[in-house]
Scaffold this motif. Structure first.
Motif, PDB file in Angstrom:
ATOM      1  N   PRO A 226       0.808  -1.235   0.000  1.00  0.00           N
ATOM      2  CA  PRO A 226       0.000   0.000   0.000  1.00  0.00           C
ATOM      3  C   PRO A 226       0.833   1.273   0.000  1.00  0.00           C
ATOM      4  O   PRO A 226       0.336   2.338  -0.384  1.00  0.00           O
ATOM      5  CB  PRO A 226      -0.823  -0.126   1.292  1.00  0.00           C
ATOM      6  CG  PRO A 226      -0.881  -1.596   1.569  1.00  0.00           C
ATOM      7  CD  PRO A 226       0.423  -2.144   1.098  1.00  0.00           C
ATOM      8  N   ILE A 227       2.087   1.215   0.448  1.00  0.00           N
ATOM      9  CA  ILE A 227       2.913   2.420   0.515  1.00  0.00           C
ATOM     10  C   ILE A 227       3.955   2.446  -0.596  1.00  0.00           C
ATOM     11  O   ILE A 227       4.893   3.246  -0.539  1.00  0.00           O
ATOM     12  CB  ILE A 227       3.603   2.535   1.887  1.00  0.00           C
ATOM     13  CG1 ILE A 227       4.481   1.299   2.154  1.00  0.00           C
ATOM     14  CG2 ILE A 227       2.587   2.709   2.980  1.00  0.00           C
ATOM     15  CD1 ILE A 227       5.331   1.430   3.410  1.00  0.00           C
ATOM     16  N   GLY A 228       3.809   1.620  -1.604  1.00  0.00           N
ATOM     17  CA  GLY A 228       4.768   1.613  -2.706  1.00  0.00           C
ATOM     18  C   GLY A 228       5.272   0.216  -2.997  1.00  0.00           C
ATOM     19  O   GLY A 228       4.641  -0.777  -2.645  1.00  0.00           O
ATOM     20  N   THR A 229       6.420   0.154  -3.655  1.00  0.00           N
ATOM     21  CA  THR A 229       6.991  -1.133  -4.032  1.00  0.00           C
ATOM     22  C   THR A 229       8.354  -1.322  -3.385  1.00  0.00           C
ATOM     23  O   THR A 229       9.056  -0.355  -3.064  1.00  0.00           O
ATOM     24  CB  THR A 229       7.155  -1.235  -5.557  1.00  0.00           C
ATOM     25  OG1 THR A 229       8.051  -0.209  -6.004  1.00  0.00           O
ATOM     26  CG2 THR A 229       5.823  -1.092  -6.260  1.00  0.00           C
ATOM     27  N   MET A 230       8.729  -2.580  -3.202  1.00  0.00           N
ATOM     28  CA  MET A 230      10.076  -2.962  -2.771  1.00  0.00           C
ATOM     29  C   MET A 230      10.545  -4.070  -3.703  1.00  0.00           C
ATOM     30  O   MET A 230       9.753  -4.965  -4.043  1.00  0.00           O
ATOM     31  CB  MET A 230      10.077  -3.446  -1.319  1.00  0.00           C
ATOM     32  CG  MET A 230       9.707  -2.386  -0.304  1.00  0.00           C
ATOM     33  SD  MET A 230       9.871  -2.984   1.398  1.00  0.00           S
ATOM     34  CE  MET A 230       8.604  -4.253   1.411  1.00  0.00           C
ATOM     35  N   GLY A 231      11.790  -4.016  -4.107  1.00  0.00           N
ATOM     36  CA  GLY A 231      12.216  -5.033  -5.055  1.00  0.00           C
ATOM     37  C   GLY A 231      13.709  -5.207  -5.151  1.00  0.00           C
ATOM     38  O   GLY A 231      14.502  -4.416  -4.618  1.00  0.00           O
ATOM     39  N   ILE A 232      14.075  -6.276  -5.831  1.00  0.00           N
ATOM     40  CA  ILE A 232      15.465  -6.583  -6.137  1.00  0.00           C
ATOM     41  C   ILE A 232      15.591  -6.692  -7.653  1.00  0.00           C
ATOM     42  O   ILE A 232      14.818  -7.411  -8.303  1.00  0.00           O
ATOM     43  CB  ILE A 232      15.905  -7.901  -5.475  1.00  0.00           C
ATOM     44  CG1 ILE A 232      15.844  -7.767  -3.946  1.00  0.00           C
ATOM     45  CG2 ILE A 232      17.321  -8.269  -5.899  1.00  0.00           C
ATOM     46  CD1 ILE A 232      16.183  -9.053  -3.215  1.00  0.00           C
TER      47      ILE A 232
END
Length: 850
Positions: free
Chosen positions: A819-825
């Protein structure tokens, strides 16, 4: 003229909406609100594990609200029920009041709660297809019971319905469209435990088969089939699917498509299966052989064809197809088109001629009739009040074609203009007189302006901290001036945009009674002025990082923000202290002055910079998300180069800097943009106060574009151009002023600043860099995103020699959508593999890289 019409239509909307709202209060109630005691503060005691803000959000009183004994007594029940829903059975709430001044009362709220019930176990009954553990994994209640800290395993009845919905959605997403779930819980007071039970009726597992779909594949019908998993019960969902498939075929030109369905119940390995077979009789796809439009003397056929919705055309194919569903609407659309352009009695008919090879010829016959023009406009009853508006209306109408829509727009414009000048009770009637052949018309506007309405007293209530002067700066209305609803609403919007008010309500009694003087009461609910934030995380280049922010956003009640922030990582440490004014001289100007200290470590080449500076900036907010900003800084900067001795090492400089920036943000979302553009242009003037190597001008331009051809795919493009222009060729800039490429924010697949290196492997910067980045983002199961990217960069005009390097990298990865954005590798690698360069690089990022 069109702008004025749009503006004043909004006045009418506001008049109608606020007219209902204004009736709620009368003048006596305003006097009571002003005379009433107010709550100065609310202190909570023994409220763990909740924060005071959480409790204030559920209560109907707050600091600044009226002190009402009966209403305050009702808060005890509100808080008691809240704690009951959170797992505390026996709760006592004690509210004490203390008068702190003649008009202010402070409240102390004490919560006395019993011990909570711990979750003993979760029982799931009736589940045959999924195991108990698999379903428990979906439950927040289950995971909470495993937490090791204080109040571990507290049973919270408030979360049961949410967990119930999660299990239901879990089943539906897997084809159990008839799922039914009931929940219950039983508490044991002897050992303070609770047992939660879910009774499940799984129903049959649905399988959808489609037959007869020769033209549209099942994959292309997935969007329609997914209706089975959207929350409707099975049979209802299947009917929805059938209707959606028929609409899809109609859009493709199969107007006679027939959709039927049958279901069969089977039992396989003890599991009931409902096999739904959808039979499609596509029928004939009617191709449009030709479209003839006859009698259109005033408009070209190309202008009329877009209003034929029965003509299904796509830009990628040569052939158009016929959708019979919209055929009758097309005739009405064309009549409306003509009527809106001055032809008041057009005669339009259409015919269809089918050929044996599934083709149709469309013929539209038009008898335009007489086009009516406005010969003269008379406006009476307003005197000199609307001289300016009268000229605009005459200029807009006289000599132009007549339509009732235009007449209504100009009537609204007159009423709005009068309302904006304080004549909010004005009435406007229009009359038209046609010539015998209807070729011309005379239009007359009869105006009853009524008396002008003045703004009386403006009262404020609930603003315990904020000074009235700072509130008045945001208002567009003044006492003893003509009353304007539009300016009142705009002032209300300005106040709500301030970060110091949680709610702002404006009450204006007297409009319903038709009074000539309107008093205004503005009530506020203020945010607590103090705040503390902390953050932490991990980035590919900087490693672990932490940040701290504290401040007061309503300093001395003057809508000024004082803030202090720190950040620390392996590569940067910084401290900033600043003072900001969100309405400096003008409500759209944000101003800031700040002092800062920063220390940055750089590797390959190994050098360190330390900066101590003071800056002042301004930001002007235009309409349409357009921002203009200016920043002036003076800075003492130290460059300490560890590995290379020379003139760059241990350099102390005093630098003056002026940066101008223009940005235009048209993205649909800041966190997850799917369409729109972002453009920014910066120019920075730098001068060395004690040296010549900081004399230069930097030009920086960014452009981002986002487009989503389908719901689950977003195409993103980012381009950047940077240019450093030196003032004197004999004095080249130092290495900490150059542009570098490589890393998460520029060219992925290359280590930070390693886009161009020298023979020793040290990073090389340049005075010109350019960047072009393309990324396609594919959403998988709504929570995951798989990107594919291609980054190309250019770096040239280096200090030693004129090296030029163009490199391209490609890569992919995955992101988790939150809900607060994306996280990724992400993982990328350069297409030009060279000795000394790492073949590939991983990048961890919070949010999008652009």
């Amino acid at each position: 003229m069109r702008h004025h019409l749009k503006l004043l239509r909004s006045i009418f909307s506001v008049v109608m909406i606020t007219g209902i709202f204004f009736n709620i209060f009368c003048e006596d109630e305003i006097k009571k609100a002003l005379a009433a005691d107010r709550i100065s503060d609310i202190k909570f005691h023994n409220i763990y594990p909740y924060f005071s803000n959480e409790l204030l959000d559920i209560m109907s009183i707050y600091p600044g609200s009226v002190f009402d004994s009966l209403k305050i007594f009702g808060q005890e029940e509100i808080l008691r029920k809240y704690y009951n829903r959170k797992g505390y059975d026996s709760v006592k709430v004690k509210i004490e009041s203390e008068r702190v001044s003649e008009k202010l009362v402070k409240l102390d709220i004490k919560i006395l709660k019993s011990e909570y019930h711990s979750l003993d176990r979760i029982e799931i009954k009736g589940n045959t297809y999924f195991s108990d553990y698999r379903l428990k994994k979906e439950l927040k209640t289950f995971w909470r019971s495993l937490l090791p800290w204080d109040e571990a395993g507290r049973f919270i009845p408030d979360e049961i319905e949410t967990d119930n919905k999660k299990i239901e959605d879990f089943y539906r997403e897997r084809g159990f469209a008839d799922i039914k779930i009931e929940n219950s819980f039983k508490k044991n007071s002897a050992d303070n435990t609770a047992v939660l039970t879910f009774k499940i009726e799984e129903g049959p597992l649905y399988f959808i088969k489609i037959k007869g779909n020769n033209f549209i594949s099942k994959i292309r019908l997935n969007k329609q089939i997914e209706l089975l998993y959207k929350g409707r019960r099975g049979e209802v969902a299947v009917r929805q699917i059938a209707r959606a498939i028929k609409e899809r075929y109609s859009e493709q030109g199969f107007s006679d498509a027939e959709i039927e369905w049958k279901d069969t119940l089977k039992v396989i390995n003890g599991i009931r299966h409902r096999e739904v077979t959808i039979y499609i009789k596509e029928g004939n796809r009617i191709e449009i052989e030709d479209v003839f439009i006859n009698g259109n003397k005033s408009f070209k056929a190309e202008n009329l064809k877009p209003y034929l919705n029965s003509v299904v055309s796509r830009w990628w194919r040569w052939t158009d197809y016929f959708n019979k569903t919209f055929w009758e609407d097309d005739i009405r659309n064309l009549k409306a088109y003509y009527e809106q352009r001055g032809f008041l009695s057009p005669e339009i008919s259409g015919s269809l001629i089918y050929s044996d090879n599934n083709k149709v010829t469309i013929t539209i016959d038009i008898n335009e009739g007489v086009r009516t023009y406005v010969q003269k406009v008379d406006i009476s009853g307003a005197g000199e009040i609307i001289n300016k508006e009268e000229k605009k209306i005459r200029s807009s109408l006289e000599g132009s074609y007549f339509s009732y829509g235009k007449l209504k727009d100009h009537t609204d414009y007159l009423i709005g203009s009068l309302a904006a000048k304080g004549y909010i009770y004005s009435k406007v009637k229009n009359r038209e007189k046609f010539s015998e052949d209807s070729a011309t018309v005379k239009v007359k506007f009869d105006i009853d302006s009524g008396s002008i309405v003045m703004t009386g007293k403006i009262y404020f209530a609930g603003n315990l901290r904020t000074k009235p002067y700072n509130i008045k700066k945001q208002l567009l209305i003044r006492e003893n001036e003509a009353f304007s609803i539009l300016r009142t609403v705009e002032g209300h919007s300005n106040l709500r945009e301030q970060n110091i008010f949680k709610t702002v309500s404006i009450v204006t009694p007297g409009i319903e009674e038709g009074k000539d003087t309107i008093d205004i009461l503005i009530e506020f609910r203020e945010y607590p002025p103090y705040y503390i934030h902390s953050s932490g995380g991990y980035e590919s280049f900087s490693g672990p990082f932490a940040g701290f922010l504290a401040g007061n956003k309503n300093l001395f009640g003057r809508n000024k923000e004082l803030r202090f922030s720190t950040e620390a990582s392996f590569v940067k440490q910084a401290v900033t202290c600043g003072l900001a004014d969100p309405a400096f001289l003008h409500r759209n100007i944000w101003a800031n002055i700040a002092g800062y200290w920063a220390r940055e470590l750089h590797f390959d080449p190994d050098y360190e910079t330390r900066a101590l500076g003071l800056g002042a900036g301004f930001n002007y907010r235009w309409k349409d998300k357009l921002h203009s900003s200016a920043l002036a800084q003076i800075e003492n900067r130290e460059l300490y180069q560890k590995t290379v001795l020379g003139e760059d090492s241990n350099t102390f400089r005093n630098i003056g800097r002026l940066r101008l920036m223009q940005s235009w943000d048209r993205r649909n979302s800041f966190l997850r943009p799917k369409k729109g553009t972002f453009t920014s242009a910066k120019i920075e003037f730098s001068t060395g106060l004690n040296n010549n190597r900081d004399d230069f001008i930097k030009y920086m331009f960014d452009f981002k574009y986002f487009y989503s051809p389908v719901e689950f795919i977003t195409l993103a493009f980012f381009s950047q151009y940077n240019y450093l222009q030196v003032s004197d060729k004999d004095f080249q800039p130092l290495i900490d002023q150059l542009f570098y490429l490589g890393g998460t924010g520029t060219v992925r697949g290359i280590n930070e600043k390693k886009f161009l290196t020298d023979s020793d492997g040290n990073s090389v910067g340049g005075k010109i860099t350019a960047l072009a980045v393309f990324e396609s983002r594919f959403v998988y199961k709504k929570k995951w995103e798989v990107p594919f990217f291609c980054d190309t960069g250019l770096l040239t005009k280096t200090i030693k020699g004129d090296k030029t390097m163009i490199r391209t990298t490609i890569g992919t990865g995955f992101r988790v959508i939150t809900p607060i954005g994306t996280m990724g590798i992400l993982y990328g690698f350069p297409t030009d593999l060279k000795d000394g360069n790492v073949n590939g690089v991983f990048h961890f990022s919070i949010g999008y890289t652009f």
